[in-house]
Design a protein around this motif. Structure first.
Motif, PDB file in Angstrom:
ATOM      1  N   VAL A   1      47.647  58.314  73.035  1.00  0.00           N
ATOM      2  CA  VAL A   1      46.732  57.530  72.213  1.00  0.00           C
ATOM      3  C   VAL A   1      45.547  58.420  71.871  1.00  0.00           C
ATOM      4  O   VAL A   1      44.904  58.969  72.764  1.00  0.00           O
ATOM      5  CB  VAL A   1      46.245  56.261  72.957  1.00  0.00           C
ATOM      6  CG1 VAL A   1      45.251  55.488  72.110  1.00  0.00           C
ATOM      7  CG2 VAL A   1      47.420  55.387  73.342  1.00  0.00           C
ATOM      8  N   LYS A   2      45.276  58.567  70.591  1.00  0.00           N
ATOM      9  CA  LYS A   2      44.159  59.407  70.159  1.00  0.00           C
ATOM     10  C   LYS A   2      42.932  58.535  69.932  1.00  0.00           C
ATOM     11  O   LYS A   2      42.999  57.492  69.285  1.00  0.00           O
ATOM     12  CB  LYS A   2      44.510  60.151  68.872  1.00  0.00           C
ATOM     13  CG  LYS A   2      43.449  61.141  68.454  1.00  0.00           C
ATOM     14  CD  LYS A   2      43.904  61.977  67.272  1.00  0.00           C
ATOM     15  CE  LYS A   2      42.835  63.001  66.939  1.00  0.00           C
ATOM     16  NZ  LYS A   2      43.235  63.822  65.801  1.00  0.00           N
ATOM     17  N   VAL A   3      41.794  58.955  70.487  1.00  0.00           N
ATOM     18  CA  VAL A   3      40.535  58.232  70.333  1.00  0.00           C
ATOM     19  C   VAL A   3      39.921  58.638  68.993  1.00  0.00           C
ATOM     20  O   VAL A   3      39.695  59.824  68.738  1.00  0.00           O
ATOM     21  CB  VAL A   3      39.549  58.557  71.480  1.00  0.00           C
ATOM     22  CG1 VAL A   3      38.245  57.798  71.300  1.00  0.00           C
ATOM     23  CG2 VAL A   3      40.178  58.245  72.831  1.00  0.00           C
ATOM     24  N   LEU A   4      39.678  57.657  68.139  1.00  0.00           N
ATOM     25  CA  LEU A   4      39.079  57.882  66.827  1.00  0.00           C
ATOM     26  C   LEU A   4      37.690  57.260  66.786  1.00  0.00           C
ATOM     27  O   LEU A   4      37.336  56.466  67.650  1.00  0.00           O
ATOM     28  CB  LEU A   4      39.938  57.249  65.723  1.00  0.00           C
ATOM     29  CG  LEU A   4      41.412  57.622  65.678  1.00  0.00           C
ATOM     30  CD1 LEU A   4      42.121  56.780  64.626  1.00  0.00           C
ATOM     31  CD2 LEU A   4      41.566  59.098  65.373  1.00  0.00           C
ATOM     32  N   GLU A   5      36.934  57.604  65.765  1.00  0.00           N
ATOM     33  CA  GLU A   5      35.616  57.002  65.595  1.00  0.00           C
ATOM     34  C   GLU A   5      35.741  55.519  65.258  1.00  0.00           C
ATOM     35  O   GLU A   5      34.905  54.705  65.643  1.00  0.00           O
ATOM     36  CB  GLU A   5      34.863  57.734  64.483  1.00  0.00           C
ATOM     37  CG  GLU A   5      33.385  57.826  64.729  1.00  0.00           C
ATOM     38  CD  GLU A   5      32.704  58.710  63.718  1.00  0.00           C
ATOM     39  OE1 GLU A   5      31.952  58.157  62.904  1.00  0.00           O
ATOM     40  OE2 GLU A   5      32.936  59.926  63.734  1.00  0.00           O
ATOM     41  N   ILE A   6      36.802  55.163  64.546  1.00  0.00           N
ATOM     42  CA  ILE A   6      36.985  53.778  64.099  1.00  0.00           C
ATOM     43  C   ILE A   6      37.954  52.983  64.962  1.00  0.00           C
ATOM     44  O   ILE A   6      38.262  51.847  64.655  1.00  0.00           O
ATOM     45  CB  ILE A   6      37.468  53.737  62.627  1.00  0.00           C
ATOM     46  CG1 ILE A   6      38.787  54.498  62.491  1.00  0.00           C
ATOM     47  CG2 ILE A   6      36.408  54.256  61.698  1.00  0.00           C
ATOM     48  CD1 ILE A   6      39.482  54.291  61.167  1.00  0.00           C
ATOM     49  N   GLY A   7      38.481  53.581  66.007  1.00  0.00           N
ATOM     50  CA  GLY A   7      39.428  52.873  66.857  1.00  0.00           C
ATOM     51  C   GLY A   7      40.314  53.825  67.619  1.00  0.00           C
ATOM     52  O   GLY A   7      39.860  54.851  68.124  1.00  0.00           O
ATOM     53  N   PHE A   8      41.617  53.497  67.643  1.00  0.00           N
ATOM     54  CA  PHE A   8      42.579  54.266  68.418  1.00  0.00           C
ATOM     55  C   PHE A   8      43.864  54.385  67.619  1.00  0.00           C
ATOM     56  O   PHE A   8      44.300  53.427  66.984  1.00  0.00           O
ATOM     57  CB  PHE A   8      42.862  53.566  69.753  1.00  0.00           C
ATOM     58  CG  PHE A   8      41.620  53.360  70.550  1.00  0.00           C
ATOM     59  CD1 PHE A   8      41.201  54.323  71.455  1.00  0.00           C
ATOM     60  CD2 PHE A   8      40.832  52.231  70.373  1.00  0.00           C
ATOM     61  CE1 PHE A   8      40.029  54.146  72.169  1.00  0.00           C
ATOM     62  CE2 PHE A   8      39.663  52.046  71.078  1.00  0.00           C
ATOM     63  CZ  PHE A   8      39.258  53.016  71.981  1.00  0.00           C
TER      64      PHE A   8
ATOM     65  N   LYS B   1      41.967  48.582  66.641  1.00  0.00           N
ATOM     66  CA  LYS B   1      40.517  48.452  66.817  1.00  0.00           C
ATOM     67  C   LYS B   1      40.085  48.651  68.263  1.00  0.00           C
ATOM     68  O   LYS B   1      38.979  49.073  68.522  1.00  0.00           O
ATOM     69  CB  LYS B   1      40.029  47.085  66.342  1.00  0.00           C
ATOM     70  CG  LYS B   1      39.931  46.957  64.858  1.00  0.00           C
ATOM     71  CD  LYS B   1      39.277  45.641  64.495  1.00  0.00           C
ATOM     72  CE  LYS B   1      39.018  45.562  63.013  1.00  0.00           C
ATOM     73  NZ  LYS B   1      38.313  44.341  62.658  1.00  0.00           N
ATOM     74  N   SER B   2      40.940  48.304  69.210  1.00  0.00           N
ATOM     75  CA  SER B   2      40.535  48.408  70.614  1.00  0.00           C
ATOM     76  C   SER B   2      41.647  49.013  71.458  1.00  0.00           C
ATOM     77  O   SER B   2      42.830  48.940  71.109  1.00  0.00           O
ATOM     78  CB  SER B   2      40.169  47.032  71.170  1.00  0.00           C
ATOM     79  OG  SER B   2      41.330  46.258  71.366  1.00  0.00           O
ATOM     80  N   ILE B   3      41.256  49.586  72.570  1.00  0.00           N
ATOM     81  CA  ILE B   3      42.217  50.185  73.500  1.00  0.00           C
ATOM     82  C   ILE B   3      43.081  49.092  74.134  1.00  0.00           C
ATOM     83  O   ILE B   3      44.250  49.315  74.448  1.00  0.00           O
ATOM     84  CB  ILE B   3      41.487  51.046  74.566  1.00  0.00           C
ATOM     85  CG1 ILE B   3      42.475  51.919  75.342  1.00  0.00           C
ATOM     86  CG2 ILE B   3      40.666  50.199  75.497  1.00  0.00           C
ATOM     87  CD1 ILE B   3      43.070  53.034  74.565  1.00  0.00           C
ATOM     88  N   SER B   4      42.535  47.890  74.251  1.00  0.00           N
ATOM     89  CA  SER B   4      43.312  46.772  74.804  1.00  0.00           C
ATOM     90  C   SER B   4      44.423  46.350  73.851  1.00  0.00           C
ATOM     91  O   SER B   4      45.503  45.954  74.295  1.00  0.00           O
ATOM     92  CB  SER B   4      42.395  45.591  75.124  1.00  0.00           C
ATOM     93  OG  SER B   4      41.549  45.932  76.199  1.00  0.00           O
TER      94      SER B   4
ATOM     95  N   GLY C   1      43.002  47.228  78.348  1.00  0.00           N
ATOM     96  CA  GLY C   1      43.326  48.606  78.006  1.00  0.00           C
ATOM     97  C   GLY C   1      42.642  49.594  78.918  1.00  0.00           C
ATOM     98  O   GLY C   1      43.190  50.647  79.241  1.00  0.00           O
ATOM     99  N   TYR C   2      41.434  49.259  79.359  1.00  0.00           N
ATOM    100  CA  TYR C   2      40.701  50.137  80.267  1.00  0.00           C
ATOM    101  C   TYR C   2      41.440  50.283  81.592  1.00  0.00           C
ATOM    102  O   TYR C   2      41.558  51.372  82.140  1.00  0.00           O
ATOM    103  CB  TYR C   2      39.286  49.614  80.505  1.00  0.00           C
ATOM    104  CG  TYR C   2      38.441  49.619  79.259  1.00  0.00           C
ATOM    105  CD1 TYR C   2      37.879  50.804  78.791  1.00  0.00           C
ATOM    106  CD2 TYR C   2      38.198  48.460  78.539  1.00  0.00           C
ATOM    107  CE1 TYR C   2      37.107  50.836  77.643  1.00  0.00           C
ATOM    108  CE2 TYR C   2      37.442  48.478  77.392  1.00  0.00           C
ATOM    109  CZ  TYR C   2      36.893  49.658  76.948  1.00  0.00           C
ATOM    110  OH  TYR C   2      36.141  49.682  75.809  1.00  0.00           O
ATOM    111  N   VAL C   3      41.966  49.178  82.101  1.00  0.00           N
ATOM    112  CA  VAL C   3      42.705  49.208  83.364  1.00  0.00           C
ATOM    113  C   VAL C   3      44.048  49.899  83.160  1.00  0.00           C
ATOM    114  O   VAL C   3      44.450  50.770  83.941  1.00  0.00           O
ATOM    115  CB  VAL C   3      42.890  47.784  83.930  1.00  0.00           C
ATOM    116  CG1 VAL C   3      43.807  47.787  85.144  1.00  0.00           C
ATOM    117  CG2 VAL C   3      41.551  47.171  84.268  1.00  0.00           C
ATOM    118  N   PHE C   4      44.748  49.554  82.096  1.00  0.00           N
ATOM    119  CA  PHE C   4      46.066  50.117  81.822  1.00  0.00           C
ATOM    120  C   PHE C   4      46.030  51.637  81.713  1.00  0.00           C
ATOM    121  O   PHE C   4      46.889  52.335  82.248  1.00  0.00           O
ATOM    122  CB  PHE C   4      46.666  49.506  80.549  1.00  0.00           C
ATOM    123  CG  PHE C   4      48.041  50.021  80.198  1.00  0.00           C
ATOM    124  CD1 PHE C   4      49.154  49.602  80.914  1.00  0.00           C
ATOM    125  CD2 PHE C   4      48.226  50.937  79.168  1.00  0.00           C
ATOM    126  CE1 PHE C   4      50.416  50.084  80.596  1.00  0.00           C
ATOM    127  CE2 PHE C   4      49.472  51.419  78.854  1.00  0.00           C
ATOM    128  CZ  PHE C   4      50.584  50.985  79.573  1.00  0.00           C
TER     129      PHE C   4
END
Length: 89
Positions: free
Chosen positions: A50-57, A65-68, A81-84
């Motif tokens: 998963v690539k972290v973008l300025e506007i999401g993932f 929009k969110s890691i979750s 998503g933080y836990v996963f």
């Protein structure tokens, strides 16, 4: 006898440019890595990226929009998503 029609008067207040507060950018969650980082995880024998973008993932060419939301797409049920991805402090 004729009824008088009511007239609606709308007054527009003028604002000076200095009076208008500029919107503040949304603060990034401190648990997230820097923009451009690739988060990797092995799940059920599959390597996930998963690539972290300025506007999401970005996951598999799709923007979330969110890691979750990414985590929910992977496990097919609601999950943090933080836990996963092991991003919680």
């Amino acid at each position: 006898m004729k009824k008088k029609s009511k007239q609606v008067v709308v007054k527009v207040a003028k604002q000076k440019v200095a009076d208008v507060a500029e919107p503040t950018p949304k603060e990034r969650d401190g648990r997230l890595p820097a923009v451009g980082t690739v988060i990797t995880k092995t799940y059920h024998g599959q390597n996930l990226e998963v690539k972290v973008l300025e506007i999401g993932f970005e996951y598999q060419g799709k923007i979330y929009k969110s890691i979750s939301r990414v985590a929910m797409e992977i496990v097919k049920r609601p999950i943090s998503g933080y836990v996963f991805f092991g991003l919680s402090k």
